[in-house]
Design a protein around this motif. Sequence first.
Motif, PDB file in Angstrom:
ATOM      1  N   PHE A  88     -17.454  12.705  -3.341  1.00  0.00           N
ATOM      2  CA  PHE A  88     -17.394  13.733  -3.991  1.00  0.00           C
ATOM      3  C   PHE A  88     -17.394  14.744  -3.509  1.00  0.00           C
ATOM      4  CE2 PHE A  88     -18.413  10.335  -6.865  1.00  0.00           C
ATOM      5  CZ  PHE A  88     -17.903  10.646  -8.223  1.00  0.00           C
ATOM      6  N   VAL A  89     -16.448  15.894  -3.803  1.00  0.00           N
ATOM      7  CA  VAL A  89     -16.332  17.056  -3.205  1.00  0.00           C
ATOM      8  C   VAL A  89     -16.500  18.239  -4.176  1.00  0.00           C
ATOM      9  CG1 VAL A  89     -15.040  16.319  -1.258  1.00  0.00           C
ATOM     10  CG2 VAL A  89     -13.805  16.971  -3.127  1.00  0.00           C
ATOM     11  N   LYS A  90     -17.002  19.281  -3.917  1.00  0.00           N
ATOM     12  CA  LYS A  90     -17.227  20.487  -4.741  1.00  0.00           C
ATOM     13  C   LYS A  90     -15.886  21.398  -4.466  1.00  0.00           C
ATOM     14  CE  LYS A  90     -20.551  23.661  -6.547  1.00  0.00           C
ATOM     15  NZ  LYS A  90     -21.809  23.900  -6.607  1.00  0.00           N
ATOM     16  N   GLU A  91     -15.373  21.596  -5.762  1.00  0.00           N
ATOM     17  CA  GLU A  91     -14.190  22.171  -5.812  1.00  0.00           C
ATOM     18  C   GLU A  91     -13.839  23.470  -6.968  1.00  0.00           C
ATOM     19  OE1 GLU A  91     -10.956  18.805  -4.342  1.00  0.00           O
ATOM     20  OE2 GLU A  91     -11.546  18.969  -6.437  1.00  0.00           O
ATOM     21  N   PHE A  92     -13.206  24.221  -6.939  1.00  0.00           N
ATOM     22  CA  PHE A  92     -12.911  25.247  -8.088  1.00  0.00           C
ATOM     23  C   PHE A  92     -11.812  24.421  -8.823  1.00  0.00           C
ATOM     24  CE2 PHE A  92     -11.233  29.152 -10.072  1.00  0.00           C
ATOM     25  CZ  PHE A  92     -12.818  29.517 -10.649  1.00  0.00           C
ATOM     26  N   ILE A  93     -12.105  24.492 -10.071  1.00  0.00           N
ATOM     27  CA  ILE A  93     -11.292  23.784 -11.200  1.00  0.00           C
ATOM     28  C   ILE A  93     -10.867  24.859 -12.260  1.00  0.00           C
ATOM     29  CG2 ILE A  93     -11.227  22.119 -12.967  1.00  0.00           C
ATOM     30  CD1 ILE A  93     -11.852  20.909 -10.220  1.00  0.00           C
ATOM     31  N   SER A  94      -9.715  24.847 -12.515  1.00  0.00           N
ATOM     32  CA  SER A  94      -8.930  25.824 -13.434  1.00  0.00           C
ATOM     33  C   SER A  94      -8.090  25.137 -14.322  1.00  0.00           C
ATOM     34  CB  SER A  94      -8.148  26.788 -12.378  1.00  0.00           C
ATOM     35  OG  SER A  94      -7.645  27.904 -13.531  1.00  0.00           O
ATOM     36  N   LEU A  95      -8.187  25.515 -15.662  1.00  0.00           N
ATOM     37  CA  LEU A  95      -7.329  25.119 -16.627  1.00  0.00           C
ATOM     38  C   LEU A  95      -6.240  26.410 -16.858  1.00  0.00           C
ATOM     39  CD1 LEU A  95      -7.315  22.782 -18.741  1.00  0.00           C
ATOM     40  CD2 LEU A  95      -8.518  24.379 -20.185  1.00  0.00           C
ATOM     41  N   GLU A  96      -5.097  25.704 -16.298  1.00  0.00           N
ATOM     42  CA  GLU A  96      -3.979  26.814 -16.176  1.00  0.00           C
ATOM     43  C   GLU A  96      -2.800  26.581 -17.047  1.00  0.00           C
ATOM     44  OE1 GLU A  96      -3.131  27.101 -12.244  1.00  0.00           O
ATOM     45  OE2 GLU A  96      -5.217  27.562 -11.533  1.00  0.00           O
ATOM     46  N   ALA A  97      -1.740  27.173 -17.020  1.00  0.00           N
ATOM     47  CA  ALA A  97      -0.339  27.044 -17.777  1.00  0.00           C
ATOM     48  C   ALA A  97      -0.879  26.921 -19.108  1.00  0.00           C
ATOM     49  CB  ALA A  97       0.136  25.888 -17.212  1.00  0.00           C
ATOM     50  N   GLU A  98      -1.464  27.853 -19.819  1.00  0.00           N
ATOM     51  CA  GLU A  98      -1.778  27.737 -21.283  1.00  0.00           C
ATOM     52  C   GLU A  98      -2.753  26.512 -21.469  1.00  0.00           C
ATOM     53  OE1 GLU A  98       1.788  28.469 -23.426  1.00  0.00           O
ATOM     54  OE2 GLU A  98       2.017  30.483 -22.739  1.00  0.00           O
ATOM     55  N   GLY A  99      -3.190  25.921 -20.594  1.00  0.00           N
ATOM     56  CA  GLY A  99      -3.992  24.528 -20.841  1.00  0.00           C
ATOM     57  C   GLY A  99      -3.328  23.380 -20.555  1.00  0.00           C
ATOM     58  N   LYS A 100      -1.987  23.413 -20.183  1.00  0.00           N
ATOM     59  CA  LYS A 100      -1.322  22.157 -19.856  1.00  0.00           C
ATOM     60  C   LYS A 100      -1.696  21.512 -18.647  1.00  0.00           C
ATOM     61  CE  LYS A 100       2.763  23.979 -22.199  1.00  0.00           C
ATOM     62  NZ  LYS A 100       4.160  24.352 -21.939  1.00  0.00           N
ATOM     63  N   LEU A 101      -2.412  22.355 -17.655  1.00  0.00           N
ATOM     64  CA  LEU A 101      -2.579  21.716 -16.405  1.00  0.00           C
ATOM     65  C   LEU A 101      -4.070  21.976 -16.163  1.00  0.00           C
ATOM     66  CD1 LEU A 101       0.407  23.198 -14.471  1.00  0.00           C
ATOM     67  CD2 LEU A 101      -0.038  21.049 -15.142  1.00  0.00           C
ATOM     68  N   LEU A 102      -4.876  20.962 -15.398  1.00  0.00           N
ATOM     69  CA  LEU A 102      -6.178  21.231 -14.725  1.00  0.00           C
ATOM     70  C   LEU A 102      -5.841  21.129 -13.396  1.00  0.00           C
ATOM     71  CD1 LEU A 102      -9.125  21.406 -15.712  1.00  0.00           C
ATOM     72  CD2 LEU A 102      -9.374  18.750 -15.431  1.00  0.00           C
ATOM     73  N   ARG A 103      -6.296  22.238 -12.712  1.00  0.00           N
ATOM     74  CA  ARG A 103      -6.011  22.011 -11.178  1.00  0.00           C
ATOM     75  C   ARG A 103      -7.187  22.075 -10.559  1.00  0.00           C
ATOM     76  NH1 ARG A 103      -0.997  26.195 -11.427  1.00  0.00           N
ATOM     77  NH2 ARG A 103       0.734  24.632 -11.616  1.00  0.00           N
TER      78      ARG A 103
END
Length: 140
Positions: A15-30
């Motif tokens: 398990f790794v700590k990462e920055f998670i972002s909901l993008e493209a108006e909510g279409k992508l979780l990066r």
Amino acid sequence: EGFLTRRENIFSSDFVKEFISLEAEGKLLRAYNDDTLKAIKQEIVLHECISVRTRTKGDDFVLWPTDVETERCFVVITNNPHYFIADAEENAIEWIHKISKAKTKFSSHKIFQPKNKWDKGLRMKIKAPRNAGLDLKKAV
């Protein structure tokens, strides 16, 4: 947006700590290495998302870190499950709600909607000549 701990892949127990972002108006979780958003480590397309849920007993095979409370863990299920750990239970619930809302908005997993009167109840209209030679009593 924010930091979450994510299982790197389905073949790893890391398990790794990462920055998670909901993008493209909510279409992508990066997932990114950090909050500079320079290099994408993983991308989850949310129209492929089947469900988002908290950790259950059935997830125990995942080898979650032993020092993590169950309430902080959640799973995003697409064709592969994606395992996440929030820093607090409230954050896990917030992420589940955000992802669920985006999933509902962009999901390709729609409930069947009948297109015409014959689709309702999955009935079909079959036409056959009267003298087709079918004996339904024998066929059943």
